[in-house]
Write an enzyme that holds these catalytic residues in place. Sequence first.
Site, mmCIF file in Angstrom:
data_model
loop_
_atom_site.group_PDB
_atom_site.id
_atom_site.type_symbol
_atom_site.label_atom_id
_atom_site.label_comp_id
_atom_site.label_asym_id
_atom_site.label_seq_id
_atom_site.Cartn_x
_atom_site.Cartn_y
_atom_site.Cartn_z
ATOM 1 N N SER A 165 9.380 -12.721 -64.253
ATOM 2 C CA SER A 165 9.477 -12.433 -62.829
ATOM 3 C C SER A 165 9.847 -10.967 -62.696
ATOM 4 O O SER A 165 10.754 -10.479 -63.367
ATOM 5 C CB SER A 165 10.515 -13.323 -62.155
ATOM 6 O OG SER A 165 10.375 -13.222 -60.746
ATOM 7 N N GLU A 166 9.123 -10.251 -61.844
ATOM 8 C CA GLU A 166 9.194 -8.786 -61.876
ATOM 9 C C GLU A 166 10.531 -8.213 -61.425
ATOM 10 O O GLU A 166 10.787 -7.034 -61.621
ATOM 11 C CB GLU A 166 8.044 -8.175 -61.068
ATOM 12 C CG GLU A 166 8.068 -8.443 -59.572
ATOM 13 C CD GLU A 166 7.221 -9.651 -59.199
ATOM 14 O OE1 GLU A 166 7.053 -10.558 -60.040
ATOM 15 O OE2 GLU A 166 6.724 -9.681 -58.050
#
Lengths: 231, 231, 218, 218
Positions: free
Chosen positions: D46-47
């Site tokens: 997840s960025e």
Amino acid sequence: MNKQVKNVEEALVGIEDGMTLMLGGFGLCGIPENSIAQLVKLNVKNLTCISNNAGVDDFGLGLLLQGKQIKKMISSYVGENAEFERQMLSGELEVDLIPQGSLAERCRAGGAGIPAFFTPAGFGTEVAEGKEVRIFNGKPHILESALTADFAIVKAWKGDTEGNLVFKGTARNFNPMMAMAGKITIAEVEELVPAGELDPNFIHTPGIFVQRIFKGEKFEKRIEQRTVRTK
Amino acid sequence: MNKQVKNVEEALVGIEDGMTLMLGGFGLCGIPENSIAQLVKLNVKNLTCISNNAGVDDFGLGLLLQGKQIKKMISSYVGENAEFERQMLSGELEVDLIPQGSLAERCRAGGAGIPAFFTPAGFGTEVAEGKEVRIFNGKPHILESALTADFAIVKAWKGDTEGNLVFKGTARNFNPMMAMAGKITIAEVEELVPAGELDPNFIHTPGIFVQRIFKGEKFEKRIEQRTVRTK
Amino acid sequence: MALDKIGIAKRIAQELRDGWYVNLGIGIPTLVANYIPEGIEVEFQSENGILGMGPFPFEGEEDADLINAGKQTITATKGAVFFDSATSFAMIRGQHVQLTVLGAMEVSQNGDIANWKIPGKMVKGMGGAMDLVASAENIIVAMMHSNKEGESKILKKCSLPLTGVGCVKKVVTELAVLEIKDGKFYLIERAPGVSVEEIKSKTEGDLVVPDFVPEMVF
Amino acid sequence: MALDKIGIAKRIAQELRDGWYVNLGIGIPTLVANYIPEGIEVEFQSENGILGMGPFPFEGEEDADLINAGKQTITATKGAVFFDSATSFAMIRGQHVQLTVLGAMEVSQNGDIANWKIPGKMVKGMGGAMDLVASAENIIVAMMHSNKEGESKILKKCSLPLTGVGCVKKVVTELAVLEIKDGKFYLIERAPGVSVEEIKSKTEGDLVVPDFVPEMVF
């Protein structure tokens, strides 16, 4: 080198109308709550705020928007904030939207003395308008420039009196890069320990990037999207 | 994702003549000793090696120089190695000398998908020859490009089966950036633990950058300049 | 009398200011760490990845994983941090380090410095020197006024390949403290007992000499 | 019959391969995590700064310091890592993530995607989407074939501001799996019971239809 200041009041001395601030955090996660509350109290105006998001209506940077303290926001995603949308659509608020990865890298570049770099993000979109395009490895890239700020305000889990910082979980996000990019960097921490108590192998932000550090009085740590599963 | 391989033999499968390798370390500190020994055994030739230094005559990359396995060195400082100097002055060895900070940043850029960036280092010197110069903030900068490698070989203190790495002291140096920049990255570690044993907050190199990991059989950890003071 | 290396280091140590982060090069600059003025706190950065570099270890306490940029075994002070080379040069390039002290083979009156290569003779590489001189706002060069052949190293123009251009602001030699301004060397101080004439005669570059040149005070 | 959101997620999950690192966007893409084929191990990035994203926490175990890019509370798997946003996008931009799944408002036959802005109506910002689509080698778009007004979102040319150009290679909708090649949509599979005619009629872009179009198999 002792960077400790007594409290948030002392930490934010020197922040004035019209300045550019960087504020760490992703959504409401890892935001410098105590400093934001103090900015509201100081009622400094015409701020340019660089922060991935703009908080929610009644927390985070949303509090500064309510008080119309922000002239311009530089962010990647601002979708959680009705007041923000109103001010933007009415033209009260300038907004510069930047791809999230470019935002992170531009802050790092600002702190690392790299004035500009090429990235593929945004090529062929509005983001690329007016920017130099160059092909590398057969792929178009755009030239992005460094970002810096008069003050960077970050929030860490633990810190020591030397300004060394440690973050927890995904509350790290933009905080380390912004800490690098502030002319003056202020860190508020949940726990402040004497120099030498943090393991020198495991420090996320070396104290050289931090000018002032204080223990935040209270952390609400509000959750934006509480999602759970059932046992 | 289990990245563990049995031993150094398995780890280095696929390294062939003419390839470009990155090797972590600063002097003899934090170098992948076991992998270097295996490269000697494999006797692969015509290598391009990207490494801050070239070892000493009888250790580190010096061993590959002895065997004339290296065609080209890309380094910042090669002063500790007589065989190196001989091969370079005789023209047997190509050498590309790069400012240390640019070398580190170029490796990071290679791993981070940034094809080029501007830096002030080297402006007005041989290093700038043939490179684009541009003024930012009144100061000339040169455009430097990303470096990548067919294989990056790094040495860590601890690693887990997911390829997550932790370094100790100044043995970290170039290892994390090179780990990012290898098409295939091999990590040799002093201690290999099951996934979940390393604190997720304190991992220097996330496993996504590492394709193969193994526990090194033996680490000599030679000291280049033993300096002490008396009690 | 001309200073020895320790004298040069002591004089440079007087330039330190409280709260500074300092990067010391190999050789004479390293010695500066031994003469920090009282009441002043500075922290040493070594570009291979440590902030808070301490003195050499005691015999038997050397750690192969703990060295400085000169590859010497060192110790870490309380509150030290280790980091990778990219972060290290982010500190340097980003001007978070307040003072850089390094040696030189030649310095010219426009602030150029040459200290990494003698064509055909010595090619060790620039290491971190090019990054340091290109980025540091405040560079002091510690060097001898002349080479072994007695030729001045304080020049109108460097003859060796450059490490950086227009970056040196202050030079401390065994004879003098010089400032570089407007394309000239300015004589600021002389070593105790060293005459202005001797400095003049050993300086090939243009030297501006004020009426009164104070002696260094230790 | 047209698929529901879960069906789209299930079909996309079939594209996962063992050993892949995967970034899932907000909405339908997030659901893909629930349908990983047996015998396959993938890891979710997840960025906002986690590799090894696990399921939502149990009630009472939410941690404000542990969220995904959609700002939802999550958990971390064994062997997870946390990192900063610059490192996160180094993974993405450096193509260390093997698959990106994200939603779209429009996709065009040359692979353009629009999913961040409706001028005058909705300006939330692009978040990490522009970095993801510009960098990922392998992008699957999860979307509905038509908008609420019944207008096709599978277009000759996007009408909305672009997020990225020429980057989408595969689209999975409630009706079909489409590949984008040589400036055209290729019909690869249809949802069970959905006719080729229906897909044709709801696709504004140029659609290449082979003689035989298999149904999706679940």
